[in-house]
Design a protein around this motif. Structure first.
Motif, mmCIF file in Angstrom:
data_model
loop_
_atom_site.group_PDB
_atom_site.id
_atom_site.type_symbol
_atom_site.label_atom_id
_atom_site.label_comp_id
_atom_site.label_asym_id
_atom_site.label_seq_id
_atom_site.Cartn_x
_atom_site.Cartn_y
_atom_site.Cartn_z
ATOM 1 N N GLU A 121 35.597 -38.968 -18.821
ATOM 2 C CA GLU A 121 36.473 -39.696 -19.736
ATOM 3 C C GLU A 121 35.685 -40.714 -20.555
ATOM 4 N N GLU A 129 35.493 -42.105 -30.044
ATOM 5 C CA GLU A 129 36.028 -43.330 -30.634
ATOM 6 C C GLU A 129 34.954 -44.215 -31.250
ATOM 7 N N HIS A 154 42.747 -38.106 -25.398
ATOM 8 C CA HIS A 154 44.083 -38.710 -25.476
ATOM 9 C C HIS A 154 44.340 -39.586 -24.251
ATOM 10 N N ARG A 155 44.003 -39.066 -23.079
ATOM 11 C CA ARG A 155 44.210 -39.819 -21.840
ATOM 12 C C ARG A 155 43.335 -41.077 -21.807
ATOM 13 N N ARG A 157 42.084 -42.748 -24.372
ATOM 14 C CA ARG A 157 42.561 -43.726 -25.357
ATOM 15 C C ARG A 157 43.720 -44.545 -24.797
ATOM 16 N N GLY A 158 44.636 -43.860 -24.131
ATOM 17 C CA GLY A 158 45.771 -44.565 -23.540
ATOM 18 C C GLY A 158 45.329 -45.526 -22.452
ATOM 19 N N HIS A 159 44.388 -45.081 -21.634
ATOM 20 C CA HIS A 159 43.870 -45.914 -20.550
ATOM 21 C C HIS A 159 43.201 -47.166 -21.103
ATOM 22 N N ALA A 161 43.591 -48.501 -24.153
ATOM 23 C CA ALA A 161 44.551 -49.324 -24.893
ATOM 24 C C ALA A 161 45.348 -50.230 -23.959
ATOM 25 N N ALA A 162 45.627 -49.745 -22.755
ATOM 26 C CA ALA A 162 46.401 -50.538 -21.796
ATOM 27 C C ALA A 162 45.591 -51.655 -21.167
#
Length: 296
Positions: A121, A129, A154-155, A157-159, A161-162
């Protein structure tokens, strides 16, 4: 016509700063990134360049694969690390801050967020990115299908961003916070610094079991203020403070008898200090003698 050996060397030298930056963003260790570059070079000089269509992409692929192998080994090493683990700070040229995305990606705060990703990841996130590689190129580098890489990206980026720093990061705000820190050291008046602490500020100290440092994160403005109130008078008596650029942002180097003792990086969100990162492990301070060039 250039000799094959010189062509390989010239190509490697041309892309060396890019390769180092990729390896450092994946490993957060300059020493390990340099080892990865050495391994990349050894593999590169064994390649028949006549078969390589895109030499930059090929070098990125080798560097990524070597970084992934080392990243998995580092994970096992960090499990036995004494106290909090922090990235190895880099003395960077001020112009790194001019590339906002690059500076953000190598900041101490962001590198700590990247530590929460799994190896694949992290590689996918960094390559996509930060370096804007296409999915097919990343797929070649990490040994996955393009479709799988899209899902991983996608996974990731979400991780991120949080968990990433919540507000806008300004070099000017960081420079002001560094100046307040330096004034507190030089004058003993720490109130101006304490007024800048966010309620949820976190202090992390990395001594690596070699130098004295807090063995657990210190969280919250009251606890961090108490630590600073106790430590800064002694620092002011014994050490000198010098403003520098660390990982693209203003920071402080503390010296004892002219030798680097501590690097303090400061993370500021919307004008308030949310992170204080103190690196004292001497094994992580070897790159502080010279500026490191980072490149995308």
């Amino acid at each position: 016509m250039s000799r094959p050996g010189s062509t390989a060397t010239e190509t490697f030298v041309t892309h060396r700063n890019l390769l180092f930056t990729i390896a450092y963003e994946m490993l957060a260790s300059a020493a390990d990134a340099e080892d990865v570059l050495q391994e990349t070079w050894i593999k590169w000089i064994g390649v028949d360049l006549a078969t390589v269509q895109d030499r930059r992409a090929y070098l990125v692929r080798i560097t990524t694969r070597q970084s992934l192998m080392r990243l998995r080994a580092l994970g096992r090493r960090k499990e036995s690390y004494v106290g909090p683990w922090l990235p190895e700070p880099l003395l960077t040229a001020p112009d790194v801050a001019e590339d906002v995305e690059l500076a953000d990606s190598v900041s101490m705060a962001m590198l700590l967020v990247l530590e929460t990703l799994g190896p694949t990841e992290r590689a996918v996130f960094v390559l996509r990115e930060v370096f804007d590689l296409d999915y097919d190129e990343i797929a070649e580098a990490v040994g996955k299908t393009s479709a799988a890489v899209r899902q991983i990206a996608h996974r990731a980026r979400g991780h991120v961003a949080a968990r990433r720093p919540r507000g806008s990061v300004s070099p000017t705000d960081t420079r002001d916070a560094v100046a307040a820190f330096q004034r507190a050291i030089d004058t003993g008046d720490i109130q101006g610094l304490l007024d800048r602490l966010a309620p949820d500020v976190v202090f992390l100290g990395d001594g690596g079991g070699i130098k004295q440092a807090a063995l657990q994160p210190i969280m919250g403005s009251n606890a961090v203020a108490a630590l600073l109130a106790a430590a800064l008078p002694r620092i002011g008596r014994e050490l000198s403070a010098e403003p520098v650029s660390i990982n693209g942002f203003p920071a402080l180097v503390l010296r004892l008898d002219g030798e680097i003792d501590t690097v303090i990086a400061i993370h500021v969100d919307d004008g308030l200090i949310t992170g204080l990162y103190s690196v004292r492990n001497p094994e992580k301070l070897s790159r502080m003698a010279r500026e490191t060039v980072l490149h995308r």
